[in-house]
Design a protein around this motif. Structure first.
Motif, mmCIF file in Angstrom:
data_model
loop_
_atom_site.group_PDB
_atom_site.id
_atom_site.type_symbol
_atom_site.label_atom_id
_atom_site.label_comp_id
_atom_site.label_asym_id
_atom_site.label_seq_id
_atom_site.Cartn_x
_atom_site.Cartn_y
_atom_site.Cartn_z
ATOM 1 N N UNK A 144 0.837 -1.205 0.000
ATOM 2 C CA UNK A 144 0.000 0.000 0.000
ATOM 3 C C UNK A 144 0.871 1.254 0.000
ATOM 4 N N UNK A 145 0.333 2.361 -0.501
ATOM 5 C CA UNK A 145 1.101 3.609 -0.555
ATOM 6 C C UNK A 145 1.129 4.291 0.799
ATOM 7 N N UNK A 146 1.868 5.385 0.849
ATOM 8 C CA UNK A 146 1.885 6.201 2.061
ATOM 9 C C UNK A 146 0.516 6.837 2.278
ATOM 10 N N UNK A 147 0.124 6.939 3.562
ATOM 11 C CA UNK A 147 -1.146 7.559 3.896
ATOM 12 C C UNK A 147 -1.069 9.071 3.783
ATOM 13 N N UNK A 148 -2.230 9.700 3.803
ATOM 14 C CA UNK A 148 -2.325 11.147 3.645
ATOM 15 C C UNK A 148 -1.484 11.882 4.677
ATOM 16 N N UNK A 149 -1.576 11.489 5.937
ATOM 17 C CA UNK A 149 -0.803 12.167 6.976
ATOM 18 C C UNK A 149 0.692 11.915 6.797
ATOM 19 N N UNK A 150 1.050 10.717 6.343
ATOM 20 C CA UNK A 150 2.464 10.419 6.083
ATOM 21 C C UNK A 150 3.014 11.318 4.990
ATOM 22 N N UNK A 151 2.233 11.552 3.954
ATOM 23 C CA UNK A 151 2.676 12.468 2.891
ATOM 24 C C UNK A 151 2.877 13.879 3.440
ATOM 25 N N UNK A 152 2.042 14.263 4.393
ATOM 26 C CA UNK A 152 2.182 15.603 4.977
ATOM 27 C C UNK A 152 3.480 15.736 5.773
ATOM 28 N N UNK A 153 3.733 14.792 6.684
ATOM 29 C CA UNK A 153 4.941 14.930 7.514
ATOM 30 C C UNK A 153 6.209 14.768 6.681
ATOM 31 N N UNK A 154 6.116 14.063 5.549
ATOM 32 C CA UNK A 154 7.255 13.934 4.647
ATOM 33 C C UNK A 154 7.484 15.203 3.842
ATOM 34 N N UNK A 155 6.544 16.140 3.889
ATOM 35 C CA UNK A 155 6.684 17.389 3.155
ATOM 36 C C UNK A 155 6.235 17.281 1.714
ATOM 37 N N UNK A 156 5.390 16.286 1.413
ATOM 38 C CA UNK A 156 4.983 16.050 0.030
ATOM 39 C C UNK A 156 3.610 16.614 -0.294
ATOM 40 N N UNK A 157 2.831 16.958 0.726
ATOM 41 C CA UNK A 157 1.581 17.705 0.525
ATOM 42 C C UNK A 157 1.508 18.786 1.596
ATOM 43 N N UNK A 158 0.734 19.821 1.325
ATOM 44 C CA UNK A 158 0.597 20.921 2.267
ATOM 45 C C UNK A 158 -0.536 20.692 3.255
ATOM 46 N N UNK A 159 -0.644 21.601 4.218
ATOM 47 C CA UNK A 159 -1.685 21.508 5.238
ATOM 48 C C UNK A 159 -3.069 21.586 4.618
ATOM 49 N N UNK A 160 -3.193 22.251 3.482
ATOM 50 C CA UNK A 160 -4.499 22.365 2.829
ATOM 51 C C UNK A 160 -4.987 21.035 2.270
ATOM 52 N N UNK A 161 -4.094 20.049 2.150
ATOM 53 C CA UNK A 161 -4.465 18.719 1.670
ATOM 54 C C UNK A 161 -4.525 17.688 2.795
ATOM 55 N N UNK A 162 -4.227 18.102 4.022
ATOM 56 C CA UNK A 162 -4.180 17.172 5.155
ATOM 57 C C UNK A 162 -5.591 16.867 5.639
ATOM 58 N N UNK A 163 -5.943 15.577 5.609
ATOM 59 C CA UNK A 163 -7.274 15.152 6.039
ATOM 60 C C UNK A 163 -7.370 15.109 7.563
ATOM 61 N N UNK A 164 -8.593 15.264 8.113
ATOM 62 C CA UNK A 164 -8.788 15.060 9.552
ATOM 63 C C UNK A 164 -8.398 13.629 9.938
ATOM 64 N N UNK A 165 -7.912 13.470 11.172
ATOM 65 C CA UNK A 165 -7.458 12.164 11.638
ATOM 66 C C UNK A 165 -8.269 11.765 12.866
ATOM 67 N N UNK A 166 -8.834 10.567 12.837
ATOM 68 C CA UNK A 166 -9.558 10.024 13.977
ATOM 69 C C UNK A 166 -8.606 9.176 14.816
ATOM 70 N N UNK A 167 -8.660 9.378 16.140
ATOM 71 C CA UNK A 167 -7.796 8.630 17.045
ATOM 72 C C UNK A 167 -8.644 8.059 18.181
ATOM 73 N N UNK A 168 -8.490 6.764 18.440
ATOM 74 C CA UNK A 168 -9.242 6.105 19.509
ATOM 75 C C UNK A 168 -8.555 6.323 20.850
ATOM 76 N N UNK A 169 -9.361 6.563 21.873
ATOM 77 C CA UNK A 169 -8.852 6.733 23.232
ATOM 78 C C UNK A 169 -8.994 5.419 23.992
ATOM 79 N N UNK A 170 -7.895 4.982 24.632
ATOM 80 C CA UNK A 170 -7.849 3.736 25.401
ATOM 81 C C UNK A 170 -8.415 2.548 24.616
#
Length: 357
Positions: A227-253
């Motif tokens: 599988x390819x890099x995820x949307x957030x991975x592309x962002x932290x790698x500097x390959x897409x800007x904040x305007x392309x960064x999707x919301x991220x859901x995170x589960x608690x506990x």
């Protein structure tokens, strides 16, 4: 006095022959590493013998570094000396590389050993959750080296976790909360470092995570190079800007249940691009200015010299992984670096004459 230059042959002919002989002697001087390339000055096909046990092999895509058995076995025990390998690289090569890839050519990794490991040597990127630091000098680099990656099977270049280990340079450095250190855990990143793509609320604080309608996901990895890099991975790698960064859901506990892809959690929190930038600051350099073209050097360690067949196979996988196009048909649906980034970045792993000291 006897005439040393008989009248039959003009003196300038003798002087010319003497000059030619002196020139041939001068040209025989060894000025450094000898190119084992059929007598040409182009190292692009045949490689270089730097030492008997440290050889840049044909096609200039890998170095075979033959180690004493004791040193080699330490890598298979999770105790390999990365600095020993990197310092050997910098004896003969310039500080031109973002990554040093160390591979063993084992047919099967030891049961209790990781599939791959990344040693990050510096971070000069702001806004990705990590502090700035530079430990490159400890590995012989003068500042260019980002990380050293070790994988116990050379075949992992094709099957993974090669893409996974490369993106570890940027994540997860506490960019989002996680219960799986260094990875995306129970989140919607759905990338090389884990997480799901789709989330279904089953009620009673129970959820199902999956991909493309299929239940199941990894909290620290997902399917190797499939599988390819995820949307957030592309962002932290500097390959897409904040305007392309999707919301991220995170589960608690979160905790997995016995059913595939199903877990319980106290809550699901959504982090928008605005939330993440407010917490970590903007990525510096931005996607507009971030590095897009990377350089790596591959060192295959072994107890004895690699065979021609082994070199050919590893070279083929390295070529497929690093080409600026999809890999050939032998890789089927597997991703290479260029493809996994959506064609946004390149990775060059071929050693050129300019890289050699």
């Amino acid at each position: 006095m006897q005439n040393l230059f008989p009248n039959k042959v003009p003196i300038y002919v003798y002087l010319f022959l003497i000059a030619i002989a002196l020139a041939c002697v001068s040209c025989s001087k060894d000025d450094g590493a000898v190119m084992d390339n059929g007598g040409t000055d182009n190292p692009d096909t045949e490689g270089v013998d730097f030492e008997e046990n440290f050889v840049l092999e044909k096609d200039n895509k890998l170095i075979n570094f033959v180690l004493p058995t004791t040193d080699y076995d330490k890598f298979l025990q999770g105790e390999g000396d990365f600095a020993m390998v990197s310092n050997k690289v910098y004896e003969y090569f310039n500080d031109d590389f973002d990554f040093i890839f160390i591979l063993s050519n084992e047919e099967e990794k030891p049961a209790d050993l990781y599939f791959g490991v990344t040693r990050t040597t510096k971070n000069d990127v702001e806004g990705i959750g990590s502090s700035l630091f530079d430990n490159t000098a400890n590995y012989g680099s003068q500042g260019s080296l980002k990380s050293i990656i070790y994988m116990p099977e050379a075949g992992f270049v094709r099957n993974g976790p090669f893409l996974h280990e490369i993106v570890h340079y940027w994540g997860n450095k506490n960019f989002i909360p996680t219960t799986v250190n260094g990875h995306w855990g129970f989140s919607s990143v759905g990338g090389q470092l884990g997480g799901f793509k789709e989330l279904t609320d089953l009620g009673s604080n129970t959820y199902r995570g999956g991909f493309d309608g299929t239940a199941g996901f990894g909290t620290f990895a997902n399917g190797g190079n499939s599988l390819p890099y995820g949307n957030l991975e592309l962002y932290i790698m500097g390959l897409i800007g904040a305007d392309e960064l999707d919301p991220v859901q995170v589960a608690e506990n979160p905790e997995f249940t016995s059913e595939r892809g199903v877990f319980t959690a106290d809550n699901i929190t959504t982090f928008t691009a605005t939330d993440l930038i407010a917490q970590h600051g903007e990525r510096i350099p931005s996607a507009q200015n971030a590095q897009k073209d990377f350089k790596g050097i591959t060192v295959v360690i072994s107890r004895s010299k690699l065979s021609e067949a082994e070199i050919t196979e590893i070279n083929s996988n390295l070529d497929n992984f690093s080409r600026n196009a999809p890999p050939d048909g032998s890789w089927r649906s597997l991703q290479n670096f260029w493809l996994a980034t959506g064609g946004r970045a390149t990775l060059d792993i071929t050693v050129s004459q300019d890289n050699i000291k």
